[in-house]
Scaffold this motif. Structure first.
Motif, PDB file in Angstrom:
ATOM      1  N   PRO A 226      -1.235   0.973 -11.813  1.00  0.00           N
ATOM      2  CA  PRO A 226      -1.375   2.395 -12.140  1.00  0.00           C
ATOM      3  C   PRO A 226      -0.516   2.872 -13.308  1.00  0.00           C
ATOM      4  O   PRO A 226      -0.788   3.934 -13.873  1.00  0.00           O
ATOM      5  CB  PRO A 226      -0.953   3.101 -10.848  1.00  0.00           C
ATOM      6  CG  PRO A 226      -0.118   2.106 -10.114  1.00  0.00           C
ATOM      7  CD  PRO A 226      -0.674   0.766 -10.460  1.00  0.00           C
ATOM      8  N   TYR A 227       0.521   2.102 -13.673  1.00  0.00           N
ATOM      9  CA  TYR A 227       1.408   2.528 -14.753  1.00  0.00           C
ATOM     10  C   TYR A 227       1.592   1.430 -15.790  1.00  0.00           C
ATOM     11  O   TYR A 227       1.401   0.250 -15.498  1.00  0.00           O
ATOM     12  CB  TYR A 227       2.770   2.957 -14.202  1.00  0.00           C
ATOM     13  CG  TYR A 227       2.688   4.204 -13.356  1.00  0.00           C
ATOM     14  CD1 TYR A 227       2.661   5.468 -13.943  1.00  0.00           C
ATOM     15  CD2 TYR A 227       2.603   4.122 -11.972  1.00  0.00           C
ATOM     16  CE1 TYR A 227       2.554   6.617 -13.178  1.00  0.00           C
ATOM     17  CE2 TYR A 227       2.497   5.263 -11.192  1.00  0.00           C
ATOM     18  CZ  TYR A 227       2.477   6.511 -11.794  1.00  0.00           C
ATOM     19  OH  TYR A 227       2.366   7.643 -11.039  1.00  0.00           O
ATOM     20  N   ARG A 242       1.014   6.845 -16.925  1.00  0.00           N
ATOM     21  CA  ARG A 242      -0.259   6.523 -16.271  1.00  0.00           C
ATOM     22  C   ARG A 242      -1.074   5.565 -17.136  1.00  0.00           C
ATOM     23  O   ARG A 242      -1.215   5.766 -18.344  1.00  0.00           O
ATOM     24  CB  ARG A 242      -1.032   7.822 -16.054  1.00  0.00           C
ATOM     25  CG  ARG A 242      -2.381   7.666 -15.394  1.00  0.00           C
ATOM     26  CD  ARG A 242      -3.186   8.947 -15.577  1.00  0.00           C
ATOM     27  NE  ARG A 242      -2.553  10.102 -14.956  1.00  0.00           N
ATOM     28  CZ  ARG A 242      -2.821  10.531 -13.727  1.00  0.00           C
ATOM     29  NH1 ARG A 242      -3.726   9.901 -12.990  1.00  0.00           N
ATOM     30  NH2 ARG A 242      -2.211  11.599 -13.250  1.00  0.00           N
ATOM     31  N   PRO A 275      -3.146   7.412  -9.976  1.00  0.00           N
ATOM     32  CA  PRO A 275      -1.892   8.002  -9.504  1.00  0.00           C
ATOM     33  C   PRO A 275      -1.888   9.515  -9.675  1.00  0.00           C
ATOM     34  O   PRO A 275      -2.590  10.055 -10.527  1.00  0.00           O
ATOM     35  CB  PRO A 275      -0.857   7.339 -10.406  1.00  0.00           C
ATOM     36  CG  PRO A 275      -1.579   7.091 -11.690  1.00  0.00           C
ATOM     37  CD  PRO A 275      -2.990   6.757 -11.304  1.00  0.00           C
ATOM     38  N   HIS A 589       2.731   5.813  -7.370  1.00  0.00           N
ATOM     39  CA  HIS A 589       1.374   6.343  -7.477  1.00  0.00           C
ATOM     40  C   HIS A 589       0.914   7.035  -6.200  1.00  0.00           C
ATOM     41  O   HIS A 589      -0.123   7.707  -6.190  1.00  0.00           O
ATOM     42  CB  HIS A 589       0.403   5.225  -7.850  1.00  0.00           C
ATOM     43  CG  HIS A 589       0.289   4.139  -6.822  1.00  0.00           C
ATOM     44  ND1 HIS A 589       1.381   3.466  -6.338  1.00  0.00           N
ATOM     45  CD2 HIS A 589      -0.801   3.606  -6.188  1.00  0.00           C
ATOM     46  CE1 HIS A 589       0.988   2.568  -5.452  1.00  0.00           C
ATOM     47  NE2 HIS A 589      -0.315   2.633  -5.343  1.00  0.00           N
TER      48      HIS A 589
END
Length: 600
Positions: A226-227, A242, A275, A589
């Motif tokens: 998610p990151y 993100r 997220p 997230h």
């Protein structure tokens, strides 16, 4: 005394300057939702195959995906698909595991992909697993994966070692195959009913990224999580944003029916796209005081309570009224971890398996006042450890008692006297049986809590009339030296990564020396027990083997297990959905940041 208040004000201002400067940015560039908090120790890098420390793995877990993941709200635990499309197909003998990868999962954009979108495929997992076996990487995860006995992969490793040539990633093997673009099949030489746990901790990496960055791969994480990392000042600041390519995932969980907190979180967050937080800023703040002051000043959104502030923040285990009035929430419980110090079993002073060497280690263990550590240094935020298996894992027995948990100064001195560790030259300090000076060289780190621990070590060894020297270096350097076998004694902690306690026993498994086995303990009887525990199904026979293995470690004392820590986490009122995980690392997230007042 007249200058004390102004000193406190100056110190507080100096401490707060660190996070304030680190987070300075123009209002226009500030994302809508930003999570800010601190690690108490530096990261070492972002290549899962090469790192073993907790804080690097927390960062990695948010940038990379594994096939399976833990349900964040389920207790004690539940495993469910992550990038896998469904739970694995498992043969009746637990030797063949087939997993279908979810189509449409993409890596974060990177120059290594030359402007093209790069989809995650089964071959990425084949490649990523092989990396654990590449001798050039000296992966700390090799021992654990080696014990899974994937058919054919050890042959690749041995061929590279024998020929002194690079590991052959292109050579097909029976045990690791991509049956098609999205189907991974793993064949094991032996039945492995708990292999699913390994599939929850297997980040997939793209080969072209590894080859593009080479020796700099620790600095260039590119995953499907998610990151993604957008800024990094080593041992100072990490900024994550993100991942625009993150697949479509919505919040869902299965808390127990009687879990009021979990049910409340689920009710508010279920169905939200992940997220929910746009940006995460992680500072490295090793000292407890600036971390705590920054949290109080709203510069951090989440904070564990530093030990030295326990009685202020949570007197008698209750959230302080002034914090409760601000809407700050507390989460508290027994962590699935253990602290310990290891003796380097290859060191000429503290290592070895002869009676006098065992006696020295046992005497130091018996002379270690763990209850004093808990009451003074840890402010009651721990319980004594009797063995290395952590709470909440299979094999942990709260009723198990051993000499590991005993403090007996008279017995320690008697052991030293019996085996010839006496003062031979009349200077007041014990000598080795051969008359040479006995000096314990203890590795430590420079932050305040370590200095306090050093003082306790000094008192403990002074009481035994044993000289003590401190070797002070930063944590990443100490870890590097520990893996190279250059430290005599070092104290650190270990957190569980699976629900099975065998992971803890891996720290003493002979083939893992220099990796997970920092003490470099090598005892065939223990290794046989480890393999027996590995192969047995859960049940009375396996639990009996666990107990026998624990007793062997107490008898030889390559490790002195100190405490299992209690955690106390505080969250600002605008942080929602936080729950400390038991065995997993990825949580960012799964939280949300609500509207809140402007920070000071």
């Amino acid at each position: 005394m007249n200058h004390w208040p102004s000193f406190v004000r100056r110190l507080a201002a100096a401490c707060l300057a660190v996070p304030l400067l680190a987070f300075a940015q123009s209002p226009a560039a500030t994302p809508q939702k930003v999570l800010r908090y601190a690690f108490p120790a530096p990261e070492t890098g972002f290549d899962f195959a090469q790192v073993s420390d907790l804080y690097s793995n927390i960062a990695i877990s948010h940038m990379f995906d594994s096939l399976y993941q833990y349900d964040h709200l389920a207790r004690p635990f539940k495993i469910k698909p992550a990038v896998a499309a469904a739970m694995p197909e498992i043969s009746d003998d637990y030797r063949t595991w087939t997993v279908r990868i979810r189509p449409g999962t993409f890596f974060a954009d990177d120059a290594a992909f030359k402007g093209k979108k790069r989809e995650l495929v089964a071959a990425d997992f084949v490649y990523s697993i092989k990396r654990f076996f590449d001798p050039a990487l000296n992966s700390p995860h090799y021992t654990g994966w080696s014990e899974e006995r994937i058919a054919g992969v050890e042959g690749l490793r041995e061929a590279a070692q024998k020929a002194k040539k690079p590991f052959d990633y292109d050579r097909p093997i029976e045990g690791l195959r991509a049956l098609d673009r999205y189907t991974l099949q793993i064949r094991l030489e032996n039945p492995r009913p708990r292999f699913l746990y390994m599939l929850t901790e297997m980040p997939a990496m793209a080969r072209e990224v590894i080859e593009a960055y080479g020796d700099r791969i620790m600095e260039h994480p590119v995953g499907t999580g998610p990151y993604r990392l957008v800024q990094w000042r080593r041992s100072s600041l990490m900024v994550f944003e993100r991942n625009p390519n993150y697949r479509e995932v919505f919040y869902d969980a299965e808390p127990a029916a009687d879990d009021a907190e979990g049910q409340e979180i689920l009710a508010k967050l279920k169905g939200r796209r992940l997220p929910m937080i746009d940006r995460v800023e992680v500072s490295i703040v090793e000292e407890g005081q600036p971390r705590w002051l920054a949290f109080l000043n709203n510069e951090f959104d989440i904070s564990g309570v530093p030990l030295e502030f326990t009685n202020i923040a949570v007197p008698n285990g209750k959230l302080a009224p002034n914090l409760a009035k601000r809407g700050i929430r507390m989460s508290r419980g027994l962590a699935s971890d253990v602290t310990f110090f290891f003796f380097n079993m290859e060191d000429p002073v503290v290592g070895g398996y002869t009676p006098e060497k065992v006696a020295l280690r046992r005497a130091i263990s018996l002379g270690t006042d763990v209850e004093r550590e808990i009451s003074l240094l840890r402010r009651g935020q721990a319980i004594p450890a009797q063995a290395g298996v952590a709470p909440h894992t299979y094999g942990y027995d709260p009723a198990f008692k051993s000499e590991n948990g005993e403090y007996n100064l008279a017995k320690a001195k008697a052991l030293l006297d019996l085996y010839g560790y006496v003062d031979k030259d009349g200077d007041g300090w014990r000598d080795l049986p051969d008359g040479k000076p006995l000096v314990i060289k203890y590795a430590t780190t420079p932050e305040q809590i370590s200095r306090q621990m050093d003082e306790l070590w000094k008192k403990n060894l002074d009481a035994l009339n044993i000289r003590l020297e401190f070797q002070i270096r930063k944590w990443p350097e100490q870890l590097k030296n520990a893996r190279a076998g250059k430290l005599m004694v070092w104290q650190l902690g270990s957190s569980s990564t699976t629900p099975d306690g065998q992971d803890a026993l891996q720290n003493a498994y002979g083939p893992g020396a220099g990796g997970s086995n920092l003490g470099r303990f090598k005892l065939e009887k223990f290794d046989e027990l480890y393999r027996k525990i590995d192969h047995l199904p859960d049940g009375p026979e396996r639990l009996a083997a666990f107990e026998e293995a624990k007793k062997l470690l107490v008898a030889y004392m390559p490790y002195k297990f100190a405490v299992h820590r209690l955690y106390t986490d505080l969250t600002q009122p605008w942080v929602y959905g936080y729950r400390r995980p038991l065995f997993w690392r990825n949580t960012w997230h799964l939280m949300d940041i609500l509207p809140h007042p402007e920070k000071n």
